[in-house]
Motif scaffolding. Structure first.
Motif, PDB file in Angstrom:
ATOM      1  N   VAL A 172      42.986  38.369  51.662  1.00  0.00           N
ATOM      2  CA  VAL A 172      41.816  37.702  51.501  1.00  0.00           C
ATOM      3  C   VAL A 172      40.870  38.667  52.803  1.00  0.00           C
ATOM      4  N   TYR A 173      41.051  39.742  53.262  1.00  0.00           N
ATOM      5  CA  TYR A 173      40.018  41.141  53.621  1.00  0.00           C
ATOM      6  C   TYR A 173      40.317  42.278  52.815  1.00  0.00           C
ATOM      7  N   MET A 174      40.983  42.390  51.799  1.00  0.00           N
ATOM      8  CA  MET A 174      41.029  43.556  51.059  1.00  0.00           C
ATOM      9  C   MET A 174      39.799  42.749  49.866  1.00  0.00           C
ATOM     10  N   ARG A 204      42.784  54.954  46.587  1.00  0.00           N
ATOM     11  CA  ARG A 204      42.071  54.641  47.185  1.00  0.00           C
ATOM     12  C   ARG A 204      40.717  53.800  47.481  1.00  0.00           C
ATOM     13  N   ASP A 205      40.521  53.738  45.894  1.00  0.00           N
ATOM     14  CA  ASP A 205      39.735  52.783  46.536  1.00  0.00           C
ATOM     15  C   ASP A 205      40.076  51.638  44.843  1.00  0.00           C
ATOM     16  N   PRO A 206      40.842  50.542  45.020  1.00  0.00           N
ATOM     17  CA  PRO A 206      40.935  49.967  44.195  1.00  0.00           C
ATOM     18  C   PRO A 206      39.732  48.443  43.734  1.00  0.00           C
ATOM     19  N   SER A 207      40.124  48.557  42.320  1.00  0.00           N
ATOM     20  CA  SER A 207      38.595  47.889  41.806  1.00  0.00           C
ATOM     21  C   SER A 207      39.048  46.453  42.867  1.00  0.00           C
ATOM     22  N   ASP A 208      37.006  46.005  42.618  1.00  0.00           N
ATOM     23  CA  ASP A 208      37.196  44.562  43.263  1.00  0.00           C
ATOM     24  C   ASP A 208      38.519  43.966  41.902  1.00  0.00           C
ATOM     25  N   ALA A 209      38.605  43.433  41.091  1.00  0.00           N
ATOM     26  CA  ALA A 209      39.266  43.275  40.283  1.00  0.00           C
ATOM     27  C   ALA A 209      41.009  42.907  40.617  1.00  0.00           C
ATOM     28  N   ALA A 210      41.037  43.690  40.859  1.00  0.00           N
ATOM     29  CA  ALA A 210      42.480  44.261  41.360  1.00  0.00           C
ATOM     30  C   ALA A 210      43.082  43.703  42.625  1.00  0.00           C
ATOM     31  N   LEU A 211      41.863  43.894  43.350  1.00  0.00           N
ATOM     32  CA  LEU A 211      41.937  42.941  44.839  1.00  0.00           C
ATOM     33  C   LEU A 211      42.245  41.523  44.927  1.00  0.00           C
ATOM     34  N   TRP A 212      40.780  41.033  44.207  1.00  0.00           N
ATOM     35  CA  TRP A 212      40.813  39.789  43.830  1.00  0.00           C
ATOM     36  C   TRP A 212      42.215  39.035  43.075  1.00  0.00           C
ATOM     37  N   LEU A 220      45.465  38.035  45.158  1.00  0.00           N
ATOM     38  CA  LEU A 220      45.471  36.522  45.809  1.00  0.00           C
ATOM     39  C   LEU A 220      46.118  35.732  45.204  1.00  0.00           C
ATOM     40  N   PRO A 221      45.973  35.436  43.622  1.00  0.00           N
ATOM     41  CA  PRO A 221      46.421  34.735  43.280  1.00  0.00           C
ATOM     42  C   PRO A 221      48.526  35.200  42.695  1.00  0.00           C
ATOM     43  N   LEU A 222      48.269  36.427  43.052  1.00  0.00           N
ATOM     44  CA  LEU A 222      50.280  36.817  43.341  1.00  0.00           C
ATOM     45  C   LEU A 222      50.739  36.510  43.739  1.00  0.00           C
ATOM     46  N   GLN A 223      50.129  36.154  45.275  1.00  0.00           N
ATOM     47  CA  GLN A 223      50.755  36.327  46.350  1.00  0.00           C
ATOM     48  C   GLN A 223      51.448  34.349  45.588  1.00  0.00           C
ATOM     49  N   ALA A 224      50.822  33.722  45.406  1.00  0.00           N
ATOM     50  CA  ALA A 224      51.138  32.420  44.687  1.00  0.00           C
ATOM     51  C   ALA A 224      52.070  32.937  44.012  1.00  0.00           C
TER      52      ALA A 224
END
Length: 123
Positions: A73-75, A91-99, A102-106
């Motif tokens: 979530v912090y990322m 180094r600078d992941p896209s917002d889409a990749a970061l979001w 979260l569902p990948l964690q599920a």
């Protein structure tokens, strides 16, 4: 699944500074948390490889995945996060990749949970 967690856990010791960057700032002792989670990943990853410890280790992985969720979530919510010590393309992941993490964690929780079932324990 076990090998995935063992490799991920070992990486916590190879490059702890990279992982420290994603520990939310309100958490104490980022290095200790990174190393502790690395130990947990290695131990639990090895544990799911053996029938005798598979179920308990899988429950441990479920708990670990829930415990590290705040880092994901912090990322996703940090505007100025730029990972140092990783290849430039990461180094600078896209917002889409970061979001998407979260569902990948599920999905990872579901995968570990599957190993908690008695039928999966004998597979």
């Amino acid at each position: 699944m076990g090998l995935t967690y063992v490799v991920a856990g070992v990486l916590h010791f190879v490059a702890p500074a990279v992982y420290e960057q994603v520990v939310p700032p309100q958490f104490p002792r980022p290095r200790a948390l990174v190393l502790l989670s690395g130990v947990a990943e290695v131990v639990l990853g090895v544990g799911v490889l053996f029938e005798r410890t598979r179920r308990a280790s899988a429950w441990g992985l479920v708990a670990l995945l829930v415990a590290v969720f705040p880092a994901n979530v912090y990322m996703a919510t940090s505007d100025d996060l730029e990972l140092r010590g990783v290849p430039e393309r990461l180094r600078d992941p896209s917002d889409a990749a970061l979001w998407a993490r979260l569902p990948l964690q599920a999905l990872l929780v579901a995968w570990a949970w599957w190993y908690t079932e008695p039928t999966a324990a004998s597979a």
